[in-house]
Design a protein around this motif. Structure first.
Motif, PDB file in Angstrom:
ATOM      1  N   GLY A  68       0.789  -1.211   0.000  1.00 18.79           N
ATOM      2  CA  GLY A  68       0.000   0.000   0.000  1.00 18.79           C
ATOM      3  C   GLY A  68       0.829   1.272   0.000  1.00 18.79           C
ATOM      4  O   GLY A  68       1.994   1.300   0.417  1.00 18.79           O
ATOM      5  N   VAL A  69       0.208   2.341  -0.477  1.00 25.26           N
ATOM      6  CA  VAL A  69       0.810   3.670  -0.468  1.00 25.26           C
ATOM      7  C   VAL A  69       0.836   4.208   0.963  1.00 25.26           C
ATOM      8  O   VAL A  69      -0.116   4.035   1.720  1.00 25.26           O
ATOM      9  CB  VAL A  69       0.010   4.622  -1.382  1.00 25.26           C
ATOM     10  CG1 VAL A  69       0.385   6.075  -1.140  1.00 25.26           C
ATOM     11  CG2 VAL A  69       0.208   4.245  -2.847  1.00 25.26           C
ATOM     12  N   ASP A  70       1.940   4.839   1.333  1.00 26.73           N
ATOM     13  CA  ASP A  70       2.054   5.520   2.618  1.00 26.73           C
ATOM     14  C   ASP A  70       1.615   6.971   2.418  1.00 26.73           C
ATOM     15  O   ASP A  70       2.261   7.705   1.669  1.00 26.73           O
ATOM     16  CB  ASP A  70       3.505   5.463   3.104  1.00 26.73           C
ATOM     17  CG  ASP A  70       3.703   6.054   4.492  1.00 26.73           C
ATOM     18  OD1 ASP A  70       2.798   6.770   4.970  1.00 26.73           O
ATOM     19  OD2 ASP A  70       4.765   5.800   5.092  1.00 26.73           O
ATOM     20  N   PRO A  71       0.516   7.403   3.058  1.00 27.51           N
ATOM     21  CA  PRO A  71       0.038   8.773   2.854  1.00 27.51           C
ATOM     22  C   PRO A  71       1.087   9.845   3.155  1.00 27.51           C
ATOM     23  O   PRO A  71       1.010  10.957   2.625  1.00 27.51           O
ATOM     24  CB  PRO A  71      -1.142   8.879   3.829  1.00 27.51           C
ATOM     25  CG  PRO A  71      -1.595   7.468   4.045  1.00 27.51           C
ATOM     26  CD  PRO A  71      -0.337   6.640   3.980  1.00 27.51           C
ATOM     27  N   ARG A  72       2.083   9.516   3.966  1.00 25.67           N
ATOM     28  CA  ARG A  72       3.121  10.501   4.277  1.00 25.67           C
ATOM     29  C   ARG A  72       3.933  10.875   3.041  1.00 25.67           C
ATOM     30  O   ARG A  72       4.542  11.952   2.990  1.00 25.67           O
ATOM     31  CB  ARG A  72       4.042   9.962   5.372  1.00 25.67           C
ATOM     32  CG  ARG A  72       3.367   9.800   6.722  1.00 25.67           C
ATOM     33  CD  ARG A  72       4.307   9.171   7.742  1.00 25.67           C
ATOM     34  NE  ARG A  72       4.677   7.791   7.376  1.00 25.67           N
ATOM     35  CZ  ARG A  72       5.485   7.029   8.099  1.00 25.67           C
ATOM     36  NH1 ARG A  72       6.019   7.496   9.222  1.00 25.67           N
ATOM     37  NH2 ARG A  72       5.765   5.791   7.708  1.00 25.67           N
ATOM     38  N   ASP A  73       3.940  10.004   2.044  1.00 31.09           N
ATOM     39  CA  ASP A  73       4.699  10.284   0.832  1.00 31.09           C
ATOM     40  C   ASP A  73       3.930  11.170  -0.138  1.00 31.09           C
ATOM     41  O   ASP A  73       4.434  11.512  -1.210  1.00 31.09           O
ATOM     42  CB  ASP A  73       5.099   8.973   0.154  1.00 31.09           C
ATOM     43  CG  ASP A  73       6.130   8.196   0.969  1.00 31.09           C
ATOM     44  OD1 ASP A  73       6.917   8.841   1.674  1.00 31.09           O
ATOM     45  OD2 ASP A  73       6.129   6.948   0.910  1.00 31.09           O
ATOM     46  N   ASP A  74       2.695  11.540   0.234  1.00 36.26           N
ATOM     47  CA  ASP A  74       1.948  12.536  -0.536  1.00 36.26           C
ATOM     48  C   ASP A  74       2.481  13.946  -0.276  1.00 36.26           C
ATOM     49  O   ASP A  74       2.394  14.821  -1.138  1.00 36.26           O
ATOM     50  CB  ASP A  74       0.457  12.531  -0.132  1.00 36.26           C
ATOM     51  CG  ASP A  74      -0.314  11.364  -0.734  1.00 36.26           C
ATOM     52  OD1 ASP A  74       0.169  10.785  -1.715  1.00 36.26           O
ATOM     53  OD2 ASP A  74      -1.393  11.044  -0.215  1.00 36.26           O
ATOM     54  N   ASP A  75       2.968  14.161   0.910  1.00 38.20           N
ATOM     55  CA  ASP A  75       3.181  15.522   1.395  1.00 38.20           C
ATOM     56  C   ASP A  75       4.585  16.078   1.181  1.00 38.20           C
ATOM     57  O   ASP A  75       4.756  17.283   1.021  1.00 38.20           O
ATOM     58  CB  ASP A  75       2.857  15.589   2.897  1.00 38.20           C
ATOM     59  CG  ASP A  75       1.447  15.097   3.209  1.00 38.20           C
ATOM     60  OD1 ASP A  75       0.564  15.337   2.375  1.00 38.20           O
ATOM     61  OD2 ASP A  75       1.260  14.466   4.257  1.00 38.20           O
ATOM     62  N   HIS A  76       5.582  15.218   1.218  1.00 41.73           N
ATOM     63  CA  HIS A  76       6.976  15.679   1.227  1.00 41.73           C
ATOM     64  C   HIS A  76       7.584  15.537  -0.166  1.00 41.73           C
ATOM     65  O   HIS A  76       7.583  14.457  -0.739  1.00 41.73           O
ATOM     66  CB  HIS A  76       7.773  14.841   2.227  1.00 41.73           C
ATOM     67  CG  HIS A  76       9.175  15.305   2.414  1.00 41.73           C
ATOM     68  ND1 HIS A  76       9.547  16.173   3.420  1.00 41.73           N
ATOM     69  CD2 HIS A  76      10.308  15.024   1.728  1.00 41.73           C
ATOM     70  CE1 HIS A  76      10.853  16.395   3.342  1.00 41.73           C
ATOM     71  NE2 HIS A  76      11.334  15.708   2.321  1.00 41.73           N
ATOM     72  N   GLN A  77       8.095  16.615  -0.707  1.00 41.06           N
ATOM     73  CA  GLN A  77       8.727  16.567  -2.025  1.00 41.06           C
ATOM     74  C   GLN A  77      10.088  15.876  -1.920  1.00 41.06           C
ATOM     75  O   GLN A  77      11.010  16.409  -1.296  1.00 41.06           O
ATOM     76  CB  GLN A  77       8.905  17.986  -2.566  1.00 41.06           C
ATOM     77  CG  GLN A  77       7.603  18.652  -2.993  1.00 41.06           C
ATOM     78  CD  GLN A  77       7.268  18.405  -4.451  1.00 41.06           C
ATOM     79  OE1 GLN A  77       8.110  18.524  -5.332  1.00 41.06           O
ATOM     80  NE2 GLN A  77       6.027  18.047  -4.716  1.00 41.06           N
ATOM     81  N   VAL A  78      10.195  14.692  -2.511  1.00 37.25           N
ATOM     82  CA  VAL A  78      11.459  13.959  -2.449  1.00 37.25           C
ATOM     83  C   VAL A  78      12.360  14.395  -3.596  1.00 37.25           C
ATOM     84  O   VAL A  78      11.907  14.968  -4.598  1.00 37.25           O
ATOM     85  CB  VAL A  78      11.213  12.437  -2.534  1.00 37.25           C
ATOM     86  CG1 VAL A  78      10.300  11.978  -1.416  1.00 37.25           C
ATOM     87  CG2 VAL A  78      10.646  12.040  -3.895  1.00 37.25           C
ATOM     88  N   ARG A  79      13.659  14.133  -3.455  1.00 36.46           N
ATOM     89  CA  ARG A  79      14.596  14.369  -4.546  1.00 36.46           C
ATOM     90  C   ARG A  79      14.264  13.367  -5.649  1.00 36.46           C
ATOM     91  O   ARG A  79      14.148  12.177  -5.393  1.00 36.46           O
ATOM     92  CB  ARG A  79      16.033  14.213  -4.062  1.00 36.46           C
ATOM     93  CG  ARG A  79      16.435  15.248  -3.018  1.00 36.46           C
ATOM     94  CD  ARG A  79      17.799  14.938  -2.432  1.00 36.46           C
ATOM     95  NE  ARG A  79      18.868  15.086  -3.414  1.00 36.46           N
ATOM     96  CZ  ARG A  79      20.097  14.599  -3.263  1.00 36.46           C
ATOM     97  NH1 ARG A  79      20.399  13.913  -2.161  1.00 36.46           N
ATOM     98  NH2 ARG A  79      21.015  14.773  -4.174  1.00 36.46           N
TER      99      ARG A  79
END
Length: 289
Positions: A68-79
């Motif tokens: 599943g997708v981790d909702p926390r990865d919606d918010d933080h702009q990764v490199r």
């Protein structure tokens, strides 16, 4: 069983309840899975794991690393390296925030379950061996959700290599299932210097296997699989190299595949559009055929 199709015994009752209007479908959770390929002397092999028989969902079935997708990865702009988030949003049929989270899930789950990381210190590099103790500490924290994937990348100064992924298919768990996922299937090649291992607590076996061989095992009833797994294996069998499959990915149709159930001549007919081999006829009395 004529083949290795995974078919939960509770499905007929749930299908009848859905048809009668007494079952309310649960919302599917976003998920991603990766068909990790490597070239061999006789063509590409795909990395598969066998889910433990004790698992509530698809126990004993062969599958690819995913989750599943981790909702926390919606918010933080990764490199980020490779096609832009806007490109991925268009390709996956979602907004840019969701596109990042889905791609992050694909890369994270491949690392969590296979120990392979599609990221590097720069936009044109990939990490090498990830089997050291410090890597394992971070991997365990990701599995426990003590650490988000975005935080993991930041901590290690890594760039996510979205260009190493190709979006291949999208399947949505049928409405009558108790656990539902909206899953994007990706294809990727094993990076040089890395190796897979059974890092998943959900699997009791992992294999590298030619897609044709895996499909033959399913056809003989020797390997248990869910419809999207065997369907994508049959598609992969057409390619002579991992690069060939990756090159074909941008042209793949990502229209979601969703099973339908309808009443025909006194029996329920379960079908997956475009995949006639999975059609099931369920007498209203309860037995399946």
């Amino acid at each position: 069983m004529a083949n290795g199709q995974w078919y939960p015994p509770e499905w007929p009752d749930r299908i009848r309840a859905l048809a009668a209007g007494t079952l309310t479908p649960v919302a599917p959770r976003r998920a991603a899975t990766v068909m990790l390929l490597k070239d061999t002397g006789s063509g590409p092999a795909v990395h598969m794991l066998r889910r433990r028989a004790s698992m509530a969902f698809a126990g004993g079935a062969y599958a690819y690393p995913g989750g599943g997708v981790d909702p926390r990865d919606d918010d933080h702009q990764v490199r980020w390296a490779g096609p832009t988030r806007a490109w991925w949003a268009d390709r996956l049929g979602v907004d840019e925030t969701a596109a990042q989270a889905i791609v992050c899930a694909a890369v994270r789950e491949t690392y969590e379950e296979a120990g392979v990381l599609l990221a590097g210190p720069s936009a044109d590099s990939v990490v090498g061996d990830t089997t050291g103790a410090d890597w394992e500490t971070d991997r365990a924290a990701l599995v426990a959700r003590d650490l988000s994937f975005a935080e993991f990348l930041d901590r290690r100064g890594l760039v996510l290599r979205s260009d190493l992924l190709g979006a291949w298919a999208r399947w949505i768990t049928p409405e009558f299932e108790a656990r539902r996922y909206d899953t994007w299937f990706f294809v990727a090649a094993l990076p040089e210097g890395q190796r897979t291992r059974n890092a998943s607590t959900e699997a009791d076996r992992t294999v590298w296997i030619a897609p044709r061989e895996a499909a033959a095992g399913y056809d003989k009833g020797e390997l248990l699989m869910m419809p999207p797994t065997i369907a994508t294996l049959r598609q992969l069998a057409a390619y002579e190299s991992a690069a060939g499959a990756l090159d074909a990915a941008p042209g793949r149709d990502l229209t979601p595949v969703l099973a339908t159930a309808r009443l025909v001549d006194g029996e329920l007919v379960l079908s997956w559009p475009g995949h006639d081999e999975f059609t099931k006829h369920i007498p209203t009395g309860g037995a399946t055929a």
